[in-house]
Design an enzyme around this catalytic site. Structure first.
Site: not given
Length: 376
Positions: A169, A264, A267, A281
């Site tokens: 992340d 993101h 993602h 994540h």
């Protein structure tokens, strides 16, 4: 130009820091609603008992159900009111933390992560889910948590996969901040509660936030592998301490005050793939980082630096690493379309984005990752 920066009132990390939790409770009163899964409470029960006794405070157990849903938030707000709680503590992983944010609504809130798998603890936002675990909505609050407290001994004894996922992340933070800065796009720091209704005008990121995002990247490159080895052996070292700070504080301030971009968003697109549901994540973000670098035609040296780092600590570099052995054109299109919906952060890239561009970037990133991995 309106700029904004947001952060917790206090951030503190250290060995056995949970023993000081009671002190922070006393800054609000004597009684705290503890929102935590039973397993997380049992992991730190001895420290909770000691800090309660030392500072003469009490924890109201919440029997957290495990899902950050509107129903659970309403139930826990009632528990807090019935017990005259002076503050709210979110202890554990992302669901407990986000639930605590919603229950406290940004006030008198203490966040105590027991893993460092994402950069969410410092932020003034939360993700809400339905009772059966489906995405519901994002919530924004008027301020970040009052206190973010991290016990590095607890983190050192958590499964290493969470630490590595947190680095996945954090890996995205600088690249998304850079893209947002170059495009003069808005950042989440300008979004207080009600911003969607036009209560507050949008804001750009600050140079401070961009510098923190860059430091985040430099820190994980320098100390990431050493921190993983410390976690593997359940010990606290300076490298592990630096990575905890990078995963939570530097990445948290970076994403919220310097901006998100394609990573993101991609993602979020990857979440439609059933085979990728077993990936965390941070693992999906790590692969999405390679996708953004392809999308913006980043220098080969930078791309290889990211690939080398990801492979050194076990982060995914191709779709197969996420559990996706095969992907059809229809599935790829669905991923790209979800990545490109109007409200997604991908539109913070400094050039127009199309679905076909995203499809191409995913295909090429997957191929580059597979080939690079095969030669290592």
């Amino acid at each position: 130009m309106r700029k904004a920066f947001i952060s917790p009132t206090k951030y503190v990390q250290g060995e056995d820091e949970l023993l000081n939790l009671g002190y922070f409770v006393t800054t609000f009163g004597k009684k705290a609603l503890l929102i935590a899964h039973a397993d997380d409470v049992s992991r730190v029960k001895d420290k909770l008992d000691k800090t309660a006794e030392k500072f003469n405070i009490s924890f109201v157990e919440s029997n957290f159900h495990g899902e950050a849903s509107r129903v659970e938030v309403a139930r826990l707000q009632k528990v807090a009111e019935e017990n005259d709680c002076d503050c709210v503590i979110g202890l554990g992983g992302g669901k407990a933390i986000d639930t605590a944010k919603c229950v406290a609504e940004g006030h008198n809130l203490i966040i105590v992560p027991t893993i460092v798998a994402t950069d969410a603890p410092t932020s003034h936002s939360a993700v809400l889910y339905t009772e059966d675990g489906q995405f519901d909505d994002y919530a924004y609050f008027v301020q970040s948590p009052s206190v973010v407290l991290i016990d590095t001994v607890v983190i050192a004894n958590a499964p290493t996969r969470f630490l590595v996922s947190g680095m996945g992340d954090a890996l995205s933070t600088y690249f998304e901040a850079r893209a947002t800065h170059n495009s003069y796009s808005n950042v989440n720091a300008g979004l207080p509660c009600g911003a969607r209704e036009g209560v507050c005008p949008p804001a750009k990121g600050t140079n401070t936030a961009l510098a923190l995002a860059k430091l985040c990247y430099e820190t994980i490159l320098e100390d990431g592998l050493k921190a993983k080895e410390a976690s593997d052996n359940n010990v606290v070292t300076p490298a592990l301490e630096n990575i905890i700070e990078a995963n939570i504080l530097l990445s948290g301030l970076g994403f919220e005050s310097a901006g998100l971009a394609a990573i993101h968003a991609i993602h979020d697109g990857l979440t439609v793939l059933h085979d990728a549901h077993g990936a965390t994540h941070g693992e999906k973000v790590a692969f999405s980082t390679i996708c953004q670098l392809v999308l913006e035609n980043a220098p080969k040296s930078e791309l290889y630096e990211v690939l080398d780092f990801a492979l050194s600590i076990g982060l995914p570099v191709c779709l197969a690493d996420l559990g996706v052995k095969e992907i059809s054109d229809a599935e790829l299109t669905e991923v790209a379309e979800k990545s490109c919906i109007p409200e997604e952060s991908i539109h913070s890239m400094p050039f127009p984005i199309t679905v076909d561009q995203v499809k191409a970037a995913i295909i090429v990133a997957d191929q580059i990752g597979k080939e690079y991995k095969s030669h290592k």
